[in-house]
Scaffold this motif. Structure first.
Motif, PDB file in Angstrom:
ATOM      1  N   ALA A   1      -9.875  51.474 -51.901  1.00 43.73           N
ATOM      2  CA  ALA A   1      -9.410  52.339 -50.812  1.00 43.73           C
ATOM      3  C   ALA A   1     -10.133  53.681 -50.884  1.00 43.73           C
ATOM      4  CB  ALA A   1      -7.903  52.542 -50.897  1.00 43.73           C
ATOM      5  N   GLY A   2     -10.398  54.128 -52.101  1.00 44.69           N
ATOM      6  CA  GLY A   2     -11.160  55.354 -52.281  1.00 44.69           C
ATOM      7  C   GLY A   2     -10.306  56.601 -52.371  1.00 44.69           C
TER       8      GLY A   2
ATOM      9  N   ASP B   1     -11.824  50.861 -47.564  1.00 45.26           N
ATOM     10  CA  ASP B   1     -11.980  52.114 -46.809  1.00 45.26           C
ATOM     11  C   ASP B   1     -13.089  52.972 -47.408  1.00 45.26           C
ATOM     12  OD1 ASP B   1     -10.011  51.604 -44.980  1.00 45.26           O
ATOM     13  OD2 ASP B   1      -8.512  52.905 -45.898  1.00 45.26           O
ATOM     14  N   ARG B   2     -13.176  52.980 -48.729  1.00 44.38           N
ATOM     15  CA  ARG B   2     -14.183  53.729 -49.482  1.00 44.38           C
ATOM     16  C   ARG B   2     -14.176  55.219 -49.113  1.00 44.38           C
ATOM     17  NH1 ARG B   2     -16.913  50.776 -52.696  1.00 44.38           N
ATOM     18  NH2 ARG B   2     -18.584  52.316 -52.986  1.00 44.38           N
TER      19      ARG B   2
ATOM     20  N   GLU C   1     -13.499  52.680 -43.069  1.00 41.71           N
ATOM     21  CA  GLU C   1     -12.218  52.672 -42.371  1.00 41.71           C
ATOM     22  C   GLU C   1     -12.270  51.749 -41.152  1.00 41.71           C
ATOM     23  OE1 GLU C   1      -8.368  53.948 -40.910  1.00 41.71           O
ATOM     24  OE2 GLU C   1      -9.338  53.783 -42.868  1.00 41.71           O
ATOM     25  N   ASP C   2     -11.244  50.904 -41.013  1.00 37.91           N
ATOM     26  CA  ASP C   2     -11.097  50.064 -39.820  1.00 37.91           C
ATOM     27  C   ASP C   2     -10.343  50.861 -38.750  1.00 37.91           C
ATOM     28  OD1 ASP C   2     -12.234  48.155 -41.412  1.00 37.91           O
ATOM     29  OD2 ASP C   2     -10.416  46.960 -41.658  1.00 37.91           O
TER      30      ASP C   2
ATOM     31  N   LYS D   1     -11.290  47.235 -35.699  1.00 38.36           N
ATOM     32  CA  LYS D   1     -12.750  47.146 -35.770  1.00 38.36           C
ATOM     33  C   LYS D   1     -13.202  47.543 -37.172  1.00 38.36           C
ATOM     34  CE  LYS D   1     -12.567  48.349 -30.947  1.00 38.36           C
ATOM     35  NZ  LYS D   1     -12.472  49.463 -30.008  1.00 38.36           N
ATOM     36  N   ALA D   2     -13.662  46.562 -37.906  1.00 43.08           N
ATOM     37  CA  ALA D   2     -13.979  46.751 -39.314  1.00 43.08           C
ATOM     38  C   ALA D   2     -15.102  47.758 -39.498  1.00 43.08           C
ATOM     39  CB  ALA D   2     -14.364  45.423 -39.956  1.00 43.08           C
ATOM     40  N   ASP D   3     -14.929  48.627 -40.471  1.00 43.07           N
ATOM     41  CA  ASP D   3     -15.966  49.575 -40.886  1.00 43.07           C
ATOM     42  C   ASP D   3     -16.443  50.454 -39.730  1.00 43.07           C
ATOM     43  OD1 ASP D   3     -15.774  48.356 -43.365  1.00 43.07           O
ATOM     44  OD2 ASP D   3     -17.472  47.035 -43.013  1.00 43.07           O
TER      45      ASP D   3
END
Length: 733
Positions: free
Chosen positions: A415-416, A449-450, A469-470, A474-476
């Motif tokens: 998650a970061g 999420d990083r 983050e989505d 919508k992924a990334d």
């Protein structure tokens, strides 16, 4: 002594007022009456060497003083010339405290000296700006003979060695010379010991600073000495030099000699047989040599181990405020026992002998030290130090921002997080997980999420990139959080903005893989004008000007106007399919993979288009048949993208060589007051290189096409840099 001739004779034997040997807590002031005019609060008192010397000074800009260079000279009777850079003795300035028994005003450290070699004058940069004090301005004409001028200072008086109030008096001009002018006390007052550097002014502004005096009538002076004659160093004739100096941006100076230095990371360097242990090369300006830092040498914490990648990220800050730039270095792939890639960050301190030759380095690692880091668990792949930022707040507090994108939040993997180091402690910033003490960033943590992949900060704000983050399923798509250095009740920075491309005030919309926040930068427009934030979105698809072609991963950069006390707004979206912007959009360009921003004249009240500069990395750019050769584009942050735009690649703007496939120029960029630094860890130089491109080569900065200067190439095996590099240029500061 009433004749001009007698005064000239006396002036030849004046003694410098700075060397006074005062007690550590004493203060001194002009042998006149106590000042009641708070408009003279620009007069500062200098404590040099913890009471070794005391002088007066003038606040001429929020972060600059003017004073006498003789105050810092070892033997001012022999010579007032001093070296540029950090002061030899620790120096503090008390400003805005006309009564020293109060706590009014502020105390700042003096961290840089810029002497004027042709006269007894030095400009002194403070550790942080001073606000709320009216400045005298710089007069642009010398005073006339017999004119009345005012002097205010903290030197001794007729009957006090250590008065506690600012004193001032009127003096009369006797003679104006090329670099100074002579005065005498119009009412019998004199410039006394401790008044060196005191402001000499009229309603037209600062005319100069007190240099030396006969000191007649000053406490401790031989009663036979009755002359009140003194010499004032002129500033009116060098007003342009003063202006350009105080407006200029500070630069990296590890050894405090007043010359810009450079640090270059090679995180894949082999150390003692350990592959990718990592190293940092330090290149001292002015031809003063190089040094090599790696884990295992006395000045660097830890031991070199295979795969640590020491030097992966770098940041600079005068963290202990002693006038020497300190280097923050990460090794995000550092193992903690059997736990792989936990990460570590070190602060290596500057000194007169260079980095690592003074104060012992500090280390930040999970499970160690104090604060939240002490309580944090070590997990495989945390990557503490993947990104770094550092600086000093408007409240004069140094800070470090550490990206920790592999941090798990509760049971949510990668998650970061971000670690904010300030003062003697540190705090974790994460998205809410229901865990007490967490939830400082917007939203809920999601796997991948990083948070902290990218970080940036200035004197007021912290920017955190969350490219994984989505957004709306919508992924990334990516997002960004902006926080203030002011701490809330939980002693953590306060969130000011949660930003993504589905925000109504942002052009376009969130799309899968945009990676909005993959890179971030922030720069102040001025002391009180807020900041500009740049956000890279290298995965952005751009619909070409023909309106039909959708170019994937072309990339874009969003700039945000971020005032201190009002609402933010989008300024521009920048990409390569805009009028007059160099090159065009191609699939996989990844424009915005890296961004950097700088104000080249932060002391200006209103910066010009040339002062506010943005550099954008385009590592996927093809140059002819060389796929992935890359480029760097530069823009003014204050104009439309195509108005002031230039591009760097091999063979252009004196960048050496020819473009090569997969060199990915633009992966690594950094900006200084003098150069654009382009890291080239993938070649063409064997082992990597850094190109130092002068600002004057770029039309984003100047309209003078004939101003090109040479591009300096730093590389292993040349100019004192040890050979054997593996990815030299992976980070640069």
């Amino acid at each position: 002594m009433t004749t001009t001739g007698r005064r000239r004779t006396a002036l030849a034997a004046l003694v410098t007022a700075a060397v006074i040997g005062v007690p550590a807590l004493s203060a001194h002031a002009v042998s006149g009456k106590p000042e009641t005019d708070t408009g003279h609060a620009f007069t500062a008192r200098l404590d040099i060497g913890a009471g070794t010397k005391a002088c007066s000074a003038t606040l001429i800009a929020p972060q600059w003083l003017a004073t006498a260079s003789s105050c810092f000279a070892d033997n001012p009777a022999a010579s007032v010339k001093i070296p540029a850079g950090a002061p030899k003795l620790k120096t503090t300035a008390t400003i805005g405290r006309t009564d020293l028994t109060t706590t009014d005003g502020v105390v700042r450290d003096v961290v840089q000296l810029v002497p004027r070699d042709d006269r007894d004058l030095v400009l002194a940069r403070l550790s942080a700006p001073v606000t709320g004090i009216s400045l005298p301005g710089i007069a642009t004409a010398a005073p006339a003979k017999d004119a009345a001028v005012s002097v205010t200072g903290y030197g001794r008086t007729k009957d006090e060695w250590a008065p506690l109030k600012l004193h001032g008096e009127t003096f009369q001009v006797d003679q104006v010379n090329t670099t100074d002018f002579a005065v005498h006390g119009a009412t019998g007052a004199a410039i006394c010991g401790g008044d060196s550097g005191a402001p000499v002014f009229t309603s037209a502004g600062l005319l100069g600073i007190a240099s030396r005096s006969d000191q007649g009538g000053c406490f401790g002076t031989d009663p036979a000495q009755t002359s009140t004659s003194g010499v004032v160093t002129r500033t009116d004739d060098i007003a342009d030099w003063v202006k350009s100096t105080v407006e200029s941006a500070p630069f990296t100076d590890f050894n405090g000699d007043g010359v810009e230095d450079t640090a270059v990371g090679d995180p894949k360097a082999t150390v003692g047989g350990d592959a990718e242990a990592g190293a940092v090369h330090v290149v001292y300006g002015g031809g003063k040599g190089t040094s090599l830092l790696y884990q295992g040498v006395d000045s660097v914490p830890g031991d070199a181990e295979a795969g640590d990648r020491f030097g992966y990220a770098l940041a600079t800050v005068d963290y202990n405020k002693d006038g020497y730039t300190d280097l923050v270095v990460s090794s995000p792939y550092e193992d903690a026992g059997s736990i792989a890639d936990v990460g570590m960050v070190s602060v290596i301190y500057g000194s007169p002998a260079g980095l690592g030759k003074g104060r012992t380095a500090d280390t930040y690692a999970q499970g160690e030290g104090n604060g939240d880091l002490k309580q944090a668990g070590k997990e495989k792949g945390d990557l503490l130090g993947y990104a770094l930022a550092a600086g000093i707040t408007r409240d004069n507090e140094p800070y470090i921002v550490i990206g920790d994108p592999g941090e798990d939040v509760g049971s949510v993997t990668d998650a970061g997080a971000v670690v904010y180091v300030h003062g003697n402690t540190n705090v974790f910033l994460t998205r809410s997980s229901g865990t007490p003490g967490r939830g400082d960033l917007p939203g809920s943590p999601e796997a991948g999420d990083r948070v902290g992949t990218s970080v940036a900060a200035d004197a007021t704000s912290i920017v955190v990139g969350m490219p994984g983050e989505d957004i709306g399923g919508k992924a990334d798509a990516g997002g960004v959080a902006v926080l203030t250095h002011h701490l809330g009740l939980n002693l953590k920075p306060i969130l000011r903005l949660n930003l993504d491309q589905d925000n109504d005030k942002i052009s376009g919309g969130a799309e899968k893989g945009d990676a909005f926040g993959q890179s971030v930068a922030i720069v102040r427009k001025g002391a009180n004008d807020g900041s500009i934030i740049a956000v890279g979105s290298p995965g952005e698809s751009i619909v070409a000007a023909n309106g039909t072609t959708n170019v994937a991963n072309a990339g874009a950069v969003y700039t945000i106007d971020f005032p201190d006390n009002s609402m933010w707004s989008q300024m521009r979206v920048i990409h390569q399919d805009q009028p007059n912007v160099a090159d065009g959009i191609e699939t996989g360009d990844r424009f915005g993979e890296s961004v950097a921003a700088v104000n080249l004249a932060p002391g200006k009240a209103s910066p010009s288009w040339a002062d506010m500069q943005l550099a954008v990395g385009v590592p996927g750019e093809s140059q002819g048949a060389a796929a992935g050769a890359g480029s760097v584009q530069t823009f003014s942050l204050l104009t439309a993208p195509g108005d002031h735009n230039d591009i760097l690649y091999a063979g252009r703007n004196k960048v050496p060589g020819t473009p090569g496939a997969n060199q990915h120029m633009g992966q690594v960029i950094a900006l200084s007051p003098t150069h654009v630094f382009v890291g080239m860890p993938n070649g063409p130089q064997d082992g990597g290189a850094v190109y130092e491109v002068p600002w004057k080569n770029l039309t984003s900065y100047t309209t003078n096409a004939d101003a090109d200067g040479p591009v300096t190439v730093l590389r292993p095996g040349a100019d004192g840099i040890p050979s054997g590099g593996k990815a030299f240029g992976s980070a640069v500061r």
